[in-house]
Design a protein around this motif. Structure first.
Motif, PDB file in Angstrom:
ATOM      1  N   LEU A  38     -26.118  74.722  27.355  1.00 48.42           N
ATOM      2  CA  LEU A  38     -26.104  73.616  26.401  1.00 48.42           C
ATOM      3  C   LEU A  38     -24.708  73.049  26.205  1.00 48.42           C
ATOM      4  CD1 LEU A  38     -28.519  74.880  23.582  1.00 48.42           C
ATOM      5  CD2 LEU A  38     -29.019  73.371  25.519  1.00 48.42           C
ATOM      6  N   GLU A  39     -23.697  73.791  26.636  1.00 45.68           N
ATOM      7  CA  GLU A  39     -22.322  73.388  26.355  1.00 45.68           C
ATOM      8  C   GLU A  39     -21.553  72.969  27.603  1.00 45.68           C
ATOM      9  OE1 GLU A  39     -21.743  76.666  22.840  1.00 45.68           O
ATOM     10  OE2 GLU A  39     -22.494  77.219  24.820  1.00 45.68           O
ATOM     11  N   ASP A  40     -22.100  73.237  28.785  1.00 41.51           N
ATOM     12  CA  ASP A  40     -21.438  72.857  30.030  1.00 41.51           C
ATOM     13  C   ASP A  40     -22.470  72.846  31.148  1.00 41.51           C
ATOM     14  OD1 ASP A  40     -21.896  75.553  30.563  1.00 41.51           O
ATOM     15  OD2 ASP A  40     -19.860  76.125  30.006  1.00 41.51           O
ATOM     16  N   LEU A  45     -24.619  79.312  24.710  1.00 45.27           N
ATOM     17  CA  LEU A  45     -25.984  78.911  24.436  1.00 45.27           C
ATOM     18  C   LEU A  45     -26.665  78.325  25.673  1.00 45.27           C
ATOM     19  CD1 LEU A  45     -25.404  77.142  21.007  1.00 45.27           C
ATOM     20  CD2 LEU A  45     -26.739  79.227  21.315  1.00 45.27           C
ATOM     21  N   TYR A  46     -27.958  78.634  25.819  1.00 39.63           N
ATOM     22  CA  TYR A  46     -28.718  78.152  26.969  1.00 39.63           C
ATOM     23  C   TYR A  46     -30.135  77.773  26.552  1.00 39.63           C
ATOM     24  CZ  TYR A  46     -25.045  80.796  29.379  1.00 39.63           C
ATOM     25  OH  TYR A  46     -23.835  81.312  29.805  1.00 39.63           O
ATOM     26  N   GLU A  60     -28.635  74.121  16.154  1.00 38.44           N
ATOM     27  CA  GLU A  60     -27.724  74.035  15.009  1.00 38.44           C
ATOM     28  C   GLU A  60     -28.179  74.919  13.854  1.00 38.44           C
ATOM     29  OE1 GLU A  60     -30.198  70.147  15.053  1.00 38.44           O
ATOM     30  OE2 GLU A  60     -29.241  71.502  16.499  1.00 38.44           O
ATOM     31  N   ASP A  61     -29.497  75.109  13.704  1.00 41.84           N
ATOM     32  CA  ASP A  61     -29.984  76.020  12.665  1.00 41.84           C
ATOM     33  C   ASP A  61     -29.683  77.468  13.039  1.00 41.84           C
ATOM     34  OD1 ASP A  61     -30.995  73.877  11.212  1.00 41.84           O
ATOM     35  OD2 ASP A  61     -32.949  73.983  12.193  1.00 41.84           O
ATOM     36  N   TYR A  62     -29.816  77.780  14.314  1.00 40.32           N
ATOM     37  CA  TYR A  62     -29.505  79.132  14.776  1.00 40.32           C
ATOM     38  C   TYR A  62     -28.023  79.447  14.606  1.00 40.32           C
ATOM     39  CZ  TYR A  62     -28.390  82.862  18.046  1.00 40.32           C
ATOM     40  OH  TYR A  62     -27.894  84.006  18.594  1.00 40.32           O
TER      41      TYR A  62
END
Length: 207
Positions: A43-45, A200-201, A166-168
């Protein structure tokens, strides 16, 4: 139940070829006789992550041959070499009924703890990290592994969740958890809090 052994394979791919790499990796899974593997997209790269459960160490040779085929299938789209780890299960404050967490998202949480601090760290995390996790409905599964073979040795938490990312992540950015991170950096983690990383994935499923 959680797999006693898992392999973690991660690859950085060219940003404009992530979709093609996903397609090639899933096709590789479909053509292979090895079952139970799950593919995730960072999710970040522009990374891809594969988790694979192992029944025992004898399966390593079968996987090694499979990895050679994967090299040819996905390697042309890569920006890095394949990074791999073999991890063994230690404990789970929130265990999975399946060999791997069956959730839309996972987070890999890594810390390196020196052997001299490991026993105290295990007791400390039971009262701190695991207490937070057990009381957080946002966390579906949380399993603790430790490296058998890895270029990044140490503890790896595999955390599965279904809610919005974002909730996690709010669970682990609360003031209480930030204090836990500070304590870990001061007392247990090699290199202080720099010895910790999280990624994160999102799970990728065949079309």
């Amino acid at each position: 139940m959680s797999s006693a052994l898992i392999t973690v394979t991660e690859l950085s791919v060219k940003p404009d070829q992530v979709d093609a790499a996903v397609t090639a990796w899933l096709a590789h899974h479909a053509a292979s006789g090895i079952e139970g593997r799950i593919l995730y997209r960072g999710l970040e790269d522009s990374t891809l992550l594969e988790l694979a459960p192992l029944a025992d160490y004898d399966r390593i040779e079968e996987l090694r041959k499979d990895w050679r085929v994967l090299w040819d299938a996905v390697g042309p789209m890569a920006e890095s070499d394949f990074s791999r780890q073999l991890l063994h299960f230690v404990e789970a404050p929130k265990p999975s009924a399946d060999p791997l967490p069956n959730t839309p998202y996972v987070q890999m949480r890594h810390v390196e703890v020196p052997p001299t601090a490991y026993r105290a760290y295990r007791a400390w995390r039971e009262e701190t990290i695991f207490d937070v996790v057990r009381n957080a409905p946002e966390v579906d599964y949380f399993e603790a592994y430790h490296s058998v073979l890895s270029s990044e040795p140490g503890v790896m938490f595999v955390s599965g969740f279904s809610c919005a990312p974002e909730d996690y992540t709010a669970v682990f950015t609360s003031p209480r958890y930030q204090e836990i991170v500070r304590q870990a950096g001061d007392s247990y983690i090699t290199g202080g809090d720099r010895g910790l990383y999280t990624r994160l994935y999102a799970r990728v499923t065949p079309a």
